[in-house]
Design an enzyme around this catalytic site. Structure first.
Site, PDB file in Angstrom:
ATOM      1  N   LYS A 131       0.837  -1.204   0.000  1.00 52.75           N
ATOM      2  CA  LYS A 131       0.000   0.000   0.000  1.00 52.75           C
ATOM      3  C   LYS A 131       0.876   1.260   0.000  1.00 52.75           C
ATOM      4  O   LYS A 131       0.557   2.245  -0.673  1.00 52.75           O
ATOM      5  CB  LYS A 131      -0.955  -0.035   1.206  1.00 52.75           C
ATOM      6  N   GLN A 153      -4.479  -2.224   9.560  1.00 56.05           N
ATOM      7  CA  GLN A 153      -4.263  -3.512   8.887  1.00 56.05           C
ATOM      8  C   GLN A 153      -4.810  -4.645   9.758  1.00 56.05           C
ATOM      9  O   GLN A 153      -4.485  -4.757  10.928  1.00 56.05           O
ATOM     10  CB  GLN A 153      -2.752  -3.703   8.632  1.00 56.05           C
ATOM     11  N   ASP A 197     -10.808   2.143   3.843  1.00 52.39           N
ATOM     12  CA  ASP A 197     -11.179   0.736   3.623  1.00 52.39           C
ATOM     13  C   ASP A 197     -12.693   0.544   3.463  1.00 52.39           C
ATOM     14  O   ASP A 197     -13.144  -0.501   3.000  1.00 52.39           O
ATOM     15  CB  ASP A 197     -10.718  -0.110   4.821  1.00 52.39           C
TER      16      ASP A 197
END
Lengths: 287, 287
Positions: free
Chosen positions: B58, B102, B125
């Site tokens: 990322k 994460q 997200d």
């Protein structure tokens, strides 16, 4: 033609709704002992007769279970920002457990903007995006009342959902989509059909559990279901001959193992669940 | 055995991802002109090598498109309330556009509690219940990146979704359920299958559009799909022979009209969409 009806196949929504309301009454009494007085404020904009009737039905249910019900009647000319101010005042009012804005709203007001403004903790209807999202990710709290009522009926009639083929006809925000999410959360295999579905029967014929709410009288015929299906009919279609569901009840019942009538099936459950949500709100916010 | 592969049937996720990233780069440059500097903070708890790799990927993507990327690495021993404090500090930090925690988190921390704490406006997200709820009611904003990437591929390959039979295999919060909601929002007839589905093939064989993400190597065989199906494979299964999808690609491709490879299909899209979300966050909060 339809033969004699086997009434043991009829899901008695009225009876289960009474059971739910009896539970709610008990909880309300216990809360009052703790000086918590559940109160629902219904917000009605304009003078639509159907909306007025729905609000009256909700107030009557509140009376039955001991919940305080307050009317907030506003003119159809109210602006969106005036209505938002009203909602914010109700959010801030500690004596108010739940806020219900009766839909539809006049066209110059965005229903979504108003829904989003309601404190999710006071959202008895379960339409706020935060509550909808928790539903989608299997953290069900306040969820839309009609599909929740159907889940309760499934539980009462001891229908195991896991691994069953569930078919939901209609993909509205109020019934179809939340119903699909609730059935998925319980591990049914779920298909959602709607106006754009090309071959509806190919889906409905495979359903172990069938939920329909589209507003088309007798859309579901006997040849569209398989023997043993459990049917929940959310449709309410009025015509000169009376009130009809989306299911051709008199014929489908011969194939179904269980089926909700219209009226007296899903309808009473929706209001009973709403009452249980007001109490849940009162418990959460301690008021 | 598999015959020669017709490469014109392969959905080139890498190429579309590059296109998305090029769009993002352009927007980032325009934002910088207005003194808005998109910044993603990745929160990594503990030292799981797979998680470390995902975070690195990322960060590399951020570099490619001109987004600032900041590491927030925390010990596996951190408490939930310490982590919540960290999230709240990042919420309050006006230089931070997006926060990505994460997953998975250590077992003593509730991932849901942490997700709920992230400012929905900084939720790149798309996992926050508020964003999930807006997805369910067809007010899509920040939504989970993998299903959104598949929607973008459908658009790029000009696959009309309305009225199609879409089958989603897997009902996770990250892929299956949001994918189903996005397909419903676009008026596909949607079936969601999963580990409890009794006859998977009876669903997959009817699919015009098939999305699978369950983590079982080559679960979907050639005899389970119909000619012309469009297949999106979210599976990533590693073994001694390499990386494999949930679809038996070499054989299914002969029946499919279009199919994503693994790797190089859905994967690159997920990260490209994430980048587009960071930019969307920066535009929304003006930072």
């Amino acid at each position: 033609m339809s033969d004699a009806i086997d009434s043991s196949k009829i899901i008695d929504g009225k009876a289960v709704a009474q059971k739910v309301e009896a539970e709610v009454s008990k909880t309300v009494a216990a809360l009052k002992e703790k000086n918590i007085f559940p109160k629902l404020v219904t917000v009605l904009v304009g003078e639509d007769p159907a909306s007025q009737m729905y609000v009256r039905m909700k107030h009557k249910a509140c009376e039955r279970v001991g919940i305080l019900a307050e009317d907030c009647i506003l003119p159809a000319t109210i602006t969106e920002s005036e209505l938002l101010n009203k909602i914010q005042a109700l959010n801030a009012d500690k004596t108010v457990s739940s806020i219900l804005v009766q839909l539809p709203l006049p066209k110059h007001i965005s229903a979504q903007t108003i829904m989003n403004a309601i404190d999710p903790k006071k959202d008895a209807d379960g339409f706020h995006p935060f509550n909808m999202g928790n539903l989608l990710i299997n953290e069900e709290g306040l969820v839309p009342c009609t599909p929740k009522g159907i889940i309760r009926l499934l539980e009462e009639y001891k229908i195991d959902v896991q691994g069953k083929n569930a078919v939901v006809v209609g993909h509205s925000n109020v019934v179809g989509k939340p119903m699909a999410a609730m059935l998925l959360n319980r591990n049914a295999t779920v298909s959602v059909c709607h106006i754009f579905t090309k071959d509806l029967k190919s889906y409905t014929i495979e359903a172990d559990i069938l939920v329909i709410g589209v507003g088309v009288k007798h859309l579901i015929k006997e040849d569209m279901v398989k023997p043993g299906v459990v049917v929940f009919d959310v449709g309410i279609n009025q015509d000169s001959t009376g009130t009809h569901g989306d299911v051709d009840f008199a014929n489908v019942i011969h194939k179904a193992s269980l089926i909700t009538p219209v009226p007296g099936g899903v309808g009473p459950m929706t209001i009973a669940i709403l009452m249980s949500h007001v109490v849940k709100c009162a418990e959460t916010i301690g008021q």
